[in-house]
Every structure is written in structure tokens, then in C-alpha cells.
Design a protein around this motif. Structure first.
Motif, PDB file in Angstrom:
ATOM      1  N   ALA A  56       1.080   6.091  12.928  1.00  0.00           N
ATOM      2  CA  ALA A  56       1.107   4.695  12.475  1.00  0.00           C
ATOM      3  C   ALA A  56       1.191   4.609  10.956  1.00  0.00           C
ATOM      4  O   ALA A  56       0.741   5.501  10.231  1.00  0.00           O
ATOM      5  CB  ALA A  56      -0.142   3.976  12.967  1.00  0.00           C
ATOM      6  N   GLN A  57       1.755   3.504  10.479  1.00  0.00           N
ATOM      7  CA  GLN A  57       1.753   3.245   9.041  1.00  0.00           C
ATOM      8  C   GLN A  57       0.329   3.017   8.554  1.00  0.00           C
ATOM      9  O   GLN A  57      -0.028   3.417   7.449  1.00  0.00           O
ATOM     10  CB  GLN A  57       2.610   2.017   8.708  1.00  0.00           C
ATOM     11  CG  GLN A  57       4.075   2.144   9.088  1.00  0.00           C
ATOM     12  CD  GLN A  57       4.736   3.313   8.384  1.00  0.00           C
ATOM     13  OE1 GLN A  57       5.055   4.339   8.992  1.00  0.00           O
ATOM     14  NE2 GLN A  57       4.925   3.176   7.080  1.00  0.00           N
TER      15      GLN A  57
ATOM     16  N   GLU B 216       1.442  -9.444   2.821  1.00  0.00           N
ATOM     17  CA  GLU B 216       1.996  -8.660   1.715  1.00  0.00           C
ATOM     18  C   GLU B 216       1.678  -7.172   1.897  1.00  0.00           C
ATOM     19  O   GLU B 216       2.537  -6.312   1.694  1.00  0.00           O
ATOM     20  CB  GLU B 216       1.409  -9.162   0.391  1.00  0.00           C
ATOM     21  CG  GLU B 216       1.911  -8.412  -0.827  1.00  0.00           C
ATOM     22  CD  GLU B 216       1.268  -8.914  -2.115  1.00  0.00           C
ATOM     23  OE1 GLU B 216       1.330  -8.167  -3.120  1.00  0.00           O
ATOM     24  OE2 GLU B 216       0.691 -10.016  -2.114  1.00  0.00           O
ATOM     25  N   ALA B 217       0.427  -6.880   2.302  1.00  0.00           N
ATOM     26  CA  ALA B 217       0.034  -5.480   2.483  1.00  0.00           C
ATOM     27  C   ALA B 217       0.796  -4.839   3.643  1.00  0.00           C
ATOM     28  O   ALA B 217       1.257  -3.693   3.544  1.00  0.00           O
ATOM     29  CB  ALA B 217      -1.470  -5.389   2.725  1.00  0.00           C
ATOM     30  N   ILE B 218       0.939  -5.555   4.741  1.00  0.00           N
ATOM     31  CA  ILE B 218       1.655  -5.011   5.900  1.00  0.00           C
ATOM     32  C   ILE B 218       3.116  -4.759   5.554  1.00  0.00           C
ATOM     33  O   ILE B 218       3.682  -3.712   5.904  1.00  0.00           O
ATOM     34  CB  ILE B 218       1.519  -5.966   7.099  1.00  0.00           C
ATOM     35  CG1 ILE B 218       0.062  -5.963   7.603  1.00  0.00           C
ATOM     36  CG2 ILE B 218       2.472  -5.570   8.228  1.00  0.00           C
ATOM     37  CD1 ILE B 218      -0.251  -7.064   8.600  1.00  0.00           C
ATOM     38  N   LEU B 219       3.748  -5.716   4.854  1.00  0.00           N
ATOM     39  CA  LEU B 219       5.143  -5.534   4.452  1.00  0.00           C
ATOM     40  C   LEU B 219       5.280  -4.308   3.551  1.00  0.00           C
ATOM     41  O   LEU B 219       6.198  -3.500   3.709  1.00  0.00           O
ATOM     42  CB  LEU B 219       5.638  -6.788   3.731  1.00  0.00           C
ATOM     43  CG  LEU B 219       7.079  -6.734   3.217  1.00  0.00           C
ATOM     44  CD1 LEU B 219       8.063  -6.530   4.367  1.00  0.00           C
ATOM     45  CD2 LEU B 219       7.424  -8.005   2.443  1.00  0.00           C
ATOM     46  N   ASP B 220       4.343  -4.163   2.617  1.00  0.00           N
ATOM     47  CA  ASP B 220       4.384  -3.025   1.696  1.00  0.00           C
ATOM     48  C   ASP B 220       4.202  -1.710   2.447  1.00  0.00           C
ATOM     49  O   ASP B 220       4.980  -0.759   2.278  1.00  0.00           O
ATOM     50  CB  ASP B 220       3.287  -3.199   0.651  1.00  0.00           C
ATOM     51  CG  ASP B 220       3.412  -2.221  -0.511  1.00  0.00           C
ATOM     52  OD1 ASP B 220       3.678  -1.033  -0.247  1.00  0.00           O
ATOM     53  OD2 ASP B 220       3.245  -2.634  -1.666  1.00  0.00           O
TER      54      ASP B 220
ATOM     55  N   PRO C 181       9.319   2.738   3.708  1.00  0.00           N
ATOM     56  CA  PRO C 181       9.325   4.206   3.737  1.00  0.00           C
ATOM     57  C   PRO C 181       8.775   4.835   2.460  1.00  0.00           C
ATOM     58  O   PRO C 181       8.298   5.966   2.478  1.00  0.00           O
ATOM     59  CB  PRO C 181      10.803   4.552   3.936  1.00  0.00           C
ATOM     60  CG  PRO C 181      11.557   3.334   3.523  1.00  0.00           C
ATOM     61  CD  PRO C 181      10.681   2.167   3.825  1.00  0.00           C
ATOM     62  N   ALA C 182       8.821   4.123   1.351  1.00  0.00           N
ATOM     63  CA  ALA C 182       8.316   4.676   0.085  1.00  0.00           C
ATOM     64  C   ALA C 182       7.336   3.683  -0.539  1.00  0.00           C
ATOM     65  O   ALA C 182       7.559   3.167  -1.634  1.00  0.00           O
ATOM     66  CB  ALA C 182       9.465   4.978  -0.873  1.00  0.00           C
TER      67      ALA C 182
ATOM     68  N   ARG D 132       0.720   2.505  -0.077  1.00  0.00           N
ATOM     69  CA  ARG D 132       0.293   3.396   1.008  1.00  0.00           C
ATOM     70  C   ARG D 132       0.071   4.814   0.480  1.00  0.00           C
ATOM     71  O   ARG D 132      -0.892   5.491   0.862  1.00  0.00           O
ATOM     72  CB  ARG D 132       1.348   3.406   2.122  1.00  0.00           C
ATOM     73  CG  ARG D 132       0.948   4.219   3.349  1.00  0.00           C
ATOM     74  CD  ARG D 132       1.973   4.040   4.472  1.00  0.00           C
ATOM     75  NE  ARG D 132       1.521   4.695   5.688  1.00  0.00           N
ATOM     76  CZ  ARG D 132       1.773   5.961   6.009  1.00  0.00           C
ATOM     77  NH1 ARG D 132       2.482   6.729   5.167  1.00  0.00           N
ATOM     78  NH2 ARG D 132       1.324   6.485   7.129  1.00  0.00           N
ATOM     79  N   GLU D 133       0.944   5.264  -0.392  1.00  0.00           N
ATOM     80  CA  GLU D 133       0.795   6.602  -0.967  1.00  0.00           C
ATOM     81  C   GLU D 133      -0.509   6.712  -1.753  1.00  0.00           C
ATOM     82  O   GLU D 133      -1.164   7.769  -1.746  1.00  0.00           O
ATOM     83  CB  GLU D 133       1.982   6.920  -1.876  1.00  0.00           C
ATOM     84  CG  GLU D 133       3.273   7.233  -1.130  1.00  0.00           C
ATOM     85  CD  GLU D 133       3.161   8.488  -0.274  1.00  0.00           C
ATOM     86  OE1 GLU D 133       2.451   9.436  -0.706  1.00  0.00           O
ATOM     87  OE2 GLU D 133       3.748   8.516   0.818  1.00  0.00           O
ATOM     88  N   ALA D 134      -0.897   5.622  -2.414  1.00  0.00           N
ATOM     89  CA  ALA D 134      -2.154   5.647  -3.166  1.00  0.00           C
ATOM     90  C   ALA D 134      -3.337   5.836  -2.220  1.00  0.00           C
ATOM     91  O   ALA D 134      -4.273   6.599  -2.528  1.00  0.00           O
ATOM     92  CB  ALA D 134      -2.305   4.356  -3.963  1.00  0.00           C
TER      93      ALA D 134
END
Length: 391
Positions: free
Chosen positions: A294-295, A349-353, A357-358, A362-364
Motif C-alpha cells: 500500500a501507499q 492533499e495528503a492522499i493525492l501526494d 510515484p515520486a 511519502r519518502e520523508a
């Protein structure tokens, strides 16, 4: 050190047998009880509350029951457990000896007067876990009568328990507040975090539940979990976003209470069903697969005593978007992204972000997750045994 001494140890399995024989999958509370079954498998005997009376099984019958409960936790088909377990449940029951230790981690019988009298007559040394006080503090999310029953349970625990295990400092504080309002003293309390699952047998060849990026919600469908809020977010996406930007959502959990409207919407809204998928019967292997890929996990609860799914998602290295509950901050620190339930746009906004893919956001969180270490059941029971030795 064996804090139990030479006294017999009885483990209450009433809740577990009730749910197993009705074909249910283990919930969070069940899994806590099952962890105690595993730990005390060869040291304790099984007991049940039957018609308001506490009765114990023989050591051999107890081992068989504990084995079948382990199979239930591991996802063995209920039908394969039902027949042999039914035979064991017909074996003779016996009274629980006076002065025994009783571990009641599922609250069975604690709202019954007969249980109270039995504890006193037999000089039972009761150990319990308080999972939460939500029926008392948030009755609007619970079934009718739940607040009264839970207050009766807490009253008995405060009066009769030899020791109390609390899953979090927040739960312990809620218990202390309740005791103070009731004019009651609090027995010795140990705050011992629950353990994350030791390992996930992730089924990598599980069927794809969604095409493209997806999010998960995990937990019994009930008002407190706030599924209605998330479905509203996905309705807004369908109304406002380009179809290509809308991620999928897996709603994984058994049908609970006071959720008829949510279930009806999930099963009948054809447009919503294109992107939101209800999975009510999911074994651990598939669950591990769905969560792992999952994302993020969404955890917009109104109230929680702990939150095992959140902990275990993080243990799998999966990001979490959560409501800013005190117990989540206690468990997870500043690793998840916390979002106010009053701010729909912030969630969207958070879900869209996170669906990108990049996604830098989420990477943070993935970087923060690298420094996160979930508690383990082995550590829980080390602390539990130490606590008992001090009683």
C-alpha cells in the motif's frame, strides 16, 4: 523469577472460544488474548465462564484447546477446527481451585455479579488487561448499554484485581481518571506496550486487489474507526478529481456494529465500488500482502486504546496517515503524518501526494520509519513476568 509461585494459573479463553466457534477471525483484542495463550501454553490451564460460573479444563484438555486456538490465529480454516474442538469442549469441567491465579485478558464475565462473588469466595488472584475505556469516554460510538457494562467491568477490576496491565500510558491515565471520579483506589498497574506481529507470512502471489496505487484501512467496521469519513473523501475525489488521479482503497475488516449505512454504501454504490473494495474475510498472508504494497495505511479513528494495525503497518515499513490521537503519538512518535479530522482538504492533499510515484512527503516518512522499532511480544512478557513478581 516465577512470580506465580506454586499456585495454579488459569487462562480465561471464554471470548476466544465464543468467537472461534462462530466462525469469526481474530480481532485486535483476540490477538492480545492469543499472545497470552502462546506464552502460557504449557504453564496454564484453560477456563471458561459458563452460565455465570467459572470452570476449568484439565491440563490435557487445556493443551488441546490452546493448540486449536493457535491454529485459529494462524488462519487455519474454522471448519477443520470445529469438530475436534467441539469434542474437547464436551470433556468434564472442574472447579477452579481456591487461591489460583486467573488471567482474564478479554474481560469475559467481568460485568457479572456472580463473577464478583466467585472471586471473593475462592480468593482468586485476578490479573487483567485494560484495553481502553472507550465505551465510557465515547459512548456515542458504542452499542446501547456498552457504557454501563464497561463501567461495571472497571468497577470489578478496580475492586478485585491483584494487578492490571495497561497497553498504553493514555489508557492508564483514562483508568486513573475514571477511578478518581468513582472514588475508587487503583490496584498496581503496569503499562506494557503490545507487541507487533513477529513475522508476516506475506503472500507475494496474492491476487491484485487494485490496479495502480492504493491505500488500506484495517479494522472492524464500526463508527469509532471512521470509515464514513474516508468514504466521503473518496466520494469527493470522484466528484472533483480526474479519474486518473483517484487511487484505490481497500477496506479490510469484519462487519461490526452500527455500520449498516457504510456497508450498504460499499456494497451498492456502483461508482464508489470502482475504486473502493470491501474485503471482510482476509487471512494474515493476504493482509500482509495488501498492507505491504500500500501507499499508506489510513487510520482516522475518533478514539483508540492502542492501534495494533498502525503499529504493524509501520513494522512492515508502510507509511501511515492518522488522526492525532494521544495513544498514536505515544506509540509512533512523530513518524506518521497526523491530520486533523476537521480538515478534509488536508486529508485529500495528503492522499493525492502519497499516491504519486515520486512523493517527497511519502519518502520523508519512509526515512523516519527507518529509525522506528516496534515493540515485541517477548519484551511484553518479560515486563509482565517482572510485574507479577512484584505483586
Amino acid at each position: 523469577m516465577n512470580g506465580f509461585g506454586d499456585a495454579p494459573i488459569f487462562l480465561d479463553v471464554t471470548r476466544l472460544l465464543h468467537r472461534l466457534t462462530r466462525g469469526r477471525r481474530p480481532t485486535g483484542v483476540d490477538r492480545v488474548c492469543l499472545a497470552y495463550v502462546q506464552h502460557f501454553h504449557h504453564r496454564a490451564q484453560a477456563m471458561v465462564i459458563w452460565g455465570g460460573v467459572a470452570l476449568g479444563f484439565s491440563p490435557s484438555a487445556s493443551v488441546a484447546i490452546f493448540d486449536w486456538l493457535a491454529g485459529w490465529e494462524d488462519g487455519e480454516r474454522i471448519i477443520s477446527l470445529a469438530s475436534p474442538l467441539g469434542a474437547v469442549l464436551k470433556w468434564p469441567l472442574r472447579t477452579v481451585p481456591a487461591g489460583s491465579w486467573v488471567l482474564n485478558m478479554g474481560h469475559s464475565g467481568l460485568d457479572q455479579r456472580s463473577y464478583h462473588g466467585w472471586l471473593r469466595r475462592k480468593n482468586i488472584r485476578l490479573l487483567v488487561m485494560v484495553h481502553d475505556l472507550i465505551p465510557i469516554t465515547h459512548p456515542q460510538f458504542c452499542q446501547a448499554g456498552a457504557a454501563k457494562r464497561h463501567a461495571q467491568r472497571m468497577g470489578l477490576i478496580l475492586e478485585q484485581a491483584e494487578g492490571i496491565v495497561s497497553n498504553s500510558r493514555h489508557t492508564a491515565q483514562m483508568l486513573d481518571d475514571h477511578a478518581r471520579q468513582a472514588g475508587a483506589l487503583v490496584p498496581p498497574v503496569a503499562v506494557i506496550p503490545l507487541g507487533a506481529k513477529k513475522h508476516w507470512n506475506v503472500c507475494e502471489d496474492a491476487p491484485g486487489a487494485a490496479a495502480g496505487p492504493y491505500f488500506v484501512m484495517v479494522g472492524t467496521l464500526e463508527p469509532r474507526k471512521n470509515h464514513a469519513f474516508v468514504l466521503h473523501l473518496w466520494q469527493r475525489m470522484l466528484d472533483e478529481w480526474r479519474a486518473a488521479d483517484i487511487p484505490h482503497l481497500l477496506v479490510i475488516g469484519q462487519i461490526g456494529w452500527m455500520c449498516g449505512g457504510v456497508v450498504h454504501q460499499l456494497r451498492t454504490d456502483e461508482r464508489l465500488k470502482q475504486v473502493v473494495h470491501l474485503i471482510t474475510d482476509c487471512d494474515d498472508a493476504r493482509l500482509g500482502h495488501y498492507v505491504h504494497h500500500a501507499q499508506a495505511m489510513l487510520f482516522p479513528s475518533h478514539a483508540e486504546g492502542y492501534g495494533l494495525p498502525l503499529l504493524e503497518a509501520m513494522d512492515l515499513g508502510v507509511p501511515v496517515l492518522a488522526s492525532p490521537l494521544p495513544t498514536f503519538h505515544e506509540m509512533a512518535g512523530m513518524v506518521p503524518d497526523y491530520l486533523d479530522l476537521g480538515d478534509e482538504d488536508a486529508w485529500l492533499e495528503a492522499i493525492l501526494d502519497y499516491a504519486q510515484p515520486a512523493s517527497a512527503r511519502r519518502e520523508a516518512q519512509l526515512r523516519r520509519l527507518q529509525g522506528f522499532s516496534a515493540p515485541r511480544w517477548a519484551d511484553h512478557f518479560t515486563e509482565f513476568e517482572n510485574f507479577v513478581s512484584r505483586l
